[in-house]
Write an enzyme that holds these catalytic residues in place. Structure first.
Site, mmCIF file in Angstrom:
data_model
loop_
_atom_site.group_PDB
_atom_site.id
_atom_site.type_symbol
_atom_site.label_atom_id
_atom_site.label_comp_id
_atom_site.label_asym_id
_atom_site.label_seq_id
_atom_site.Cartn_x
_atom_site.Cartn_y
_atom_site.Cartn_z
ATOM 1 N N GLU A 152 -7.393 -46.537 -56.892
ATOM 2 C CA GLU A 152 -8.122 -45.418 -56.269
ATOM 3 C C GLU A 152 -9.301 -44.864 -57.075
ATOM 4 O O GLU A 152 -9.406 -43.658 -57.279
ATOM 5 C CB GLU A 152 -7.136 -44.280 -55.951
ATOM 6 N N GLU A 260 0.942 -51.102 -49.705
ATOM 7 C CA GLU A 260 1.698 -49.860 -49.448
ATOM 8 C C GLU A 260 1.740 -49.540 -47.959
ATOM 9 O O GLU A 260 1.341 -48.460 -47.524
ATOM 10 C CB GLU A 260 1.049 -48.687 -50.206
HETATM 11 C C1 XIL Z 1 3.428 -41.833 -53.957
HETATM 12 C C2 XIL Z 1 4.949 -41.858 -53.943
HETATM 13 O O1 XIL Z 1 5.387 -42.502 -52.769
HETATM 14 C C3 XIL Z 1 5.508 -40.449 -54.009
HETATM 15 O O2 XIL Z 1 6.917 -40.473 -54.177
HETATM 16 C C4 XIL Z 1 4.875 -39.672 -55.176
HETATM 17 O O3 XIL Z 1 5.282 -38.335 -55.122
HETATM 18 C C5 XIL Z 1 3.364 -39.751 -55.114
HETATM 19 O O4 XIL Z 1 2.947 -41.110 -55.055
HETATM 20 N N1 XIL Z 1 -0.995 -44.239 -53.218
HETATM 21 C C6 XIL Z 1 -0.337 -44.885 -54.250
HETATM 22 C C7 XIL Z 1 1.122 -44.627 -54.455
HETATM 23 O O5 XIL Z 1 -0.924 -45.749 -54.905
HETATM 24 O O6 XIL Z 1 1.475 -44.736 -55.803
HETATM 25 C C8 XIL Z 1 1.529 -43.278 -53.917
HETATM 26 O O7 XIL Z 1 2.937 -43.153 -54.038
HETATM 27 C C9 XIL Z 1 1.070 -43.134 -52.486
HETATM 28 C C10 XIL Z 1 -0.427 -43.224 -52.361
#
Ligand code: XIL
Length: 346
Positions: A152, A260
């Site tokens: 990101e 994701e």
């Molecule tokens: C999220 C997790 O799912 C949560 O449990 C935590 O509180 C915050 O992070 N982008 C990413 C992930 O790259 O690491 C994130 O995961 C969601 C958005």
């Protein structure tokens, strides 16, 4: 049938896992049944791999070589090793879930403490990457097949495209390049290095990622793949820009991972579940299509969560979400049936 079986001719099937999943027999059974890739949902992020106590209590000693802690990471690595399931490393360099003190002079926990300078942050960056990769590769060789080296870094609404994160503020706009150089230097040869981001289907963001990150890193030969997070929303079910992004990143010769995947859906009624199933069917139809037509080298698809009642989206979107293929107690949803059926239709 299982997810990994249905897609074995196409790509790895994965899910994020929490610490709780790893200590629940039912979850472990589901993991072994359906997936050949896992990602730690949180437990291998910098806030878990940095030793808070050692660094903040003894900043002089650890100033340019942060003390690391692998107690959390080991749980995921042990499970992956025991089961033979491959692991995606997530993530080395991110503005979130990295303690603010890591960026401060003397690892200070004072809110207004000055930031560390570029030289110190480059040293911390190298030592962190070297330390984490070194640990994993020495104690768990072959378990991790890919790393999200940087997560990101692009914010398309910023004039120059860079998110003004603490990495950007301390190192400057070459922090991504530096991170990948260090990762390439210390990663085992067969470990693939990824840049990972969300909303990669937004045209302006796609363009910034391509120009500011992917092309320069390709030129240096330090990147292998593009991670498309794929946090989608059921109400925005138009996939043409998403398809363009798959093909754009694919055309650069990069490997693609969907890292994701979830589709925010606030409607658990039959109608909502059907709409969710249809969108998943279209998405996986697209994944199979780019593989068959060889327009994108998609090699891994990871869901962000094992079942609806554990999804991060309910907190993030501030409304109950039903975004995955499994419901409570791993009940198979319509979306599961739809996804499983896609390969046989081709
Ligand atoms: C999220 C997790 O799912 C949560 O449990 C935590 O509180 C915050 O992070 N982008 C990413 C992930 O790259 O690491 C994130 O995961 C969601 C958005």
């Amino acid at each position: 049938m299982s997810l990994k079986k249905a897609y074995e001719a196409y790509f790895k099937m994965g899910t994020s896992v929490s610490e709780r999943n790893l200590s629940t027999e039912e979850a472990k059974r589901e993991l072994v049944l359906h997936y050949n890739s896992i990602t730690a949902e949180n437990g291998m992020k910098p806030m878990f791999c940095l030793d808070w106590k050692a660094n903040t209590e003894n900043p002089e000693k650890y100033n340019s070589e942060p003390a690391l802690s692998f107690e959390s990471a080991r749980k995921y690595l042990d499970f992956a090793k025991e089961t033979g399931i491959s692991l995606r490393g997530h993530t080395l360099v991110w503005h979130n879930q990295t303690p603010a003190w890591f960026f401060k002079k003397d690892y200070s926990r004072e809110e207004n403490a000055p930031l560390a300078d570029r030289e110190v942050m480059l040293a911390r960056l190298e030592a962190y990457i070297k330390g984490v990769l070194g640990f994993v590769q020495t104690e768990y060789p072959g378990v991790i097949y890919a790393w999200d080296v940087v997560n990101e870094a692009i914010e398309e609404t910023e004039e120059n495209g860079w998110r003004k994160s603490l990495w950007y503020q301390t190192v400057g706009d070459d922090f991504v390049l530096q991170a990948f150089r260090f990762a390439r230097k210390y990663a085992a040869e067969d470990v693939k290095l990824f840049y990972n981001d969300y909303c990669t289907f937004v045209p302006k963001k796609r363009e910034k990622i391509t120009e500011l990150i992917l092309k320069p890193l390709l030129k240096e030969g330090v990147i292998d793949g593009m991670g498309m997070q794929t946090h989608l929303i059921l109400k925005h079910n138009e996939l043409s820009e998403y398809e363009t992004s798959l093909n754009t990143f694919g055309a650069l010769g990069l490997e693609i991972h969907v890292t994701e995947l979830d589709i925010h859906n606030a409607d658990p009624s039959e109608e909502g579940e059907m709409a969710l199933a249809l969108m998943y069917e279209q998405l996986f139809g697209l994944y199979v299509k780019v593989k068959e037509e060889k327009t994108a080298n998609l090699t891994s698809v990871t869901f962000w969560g094992m079942k609806d009642d554990e999804s991060w989206l309910t907190g993030f979107r501030k409304e109950q979400s039903y975004p995955l293929l499994f419901g409570e107690n791993y009940a198979l949803k319509r979306a599961y049936e739809a996804v499983i059926a896609v390969p046989s239709k081709n």
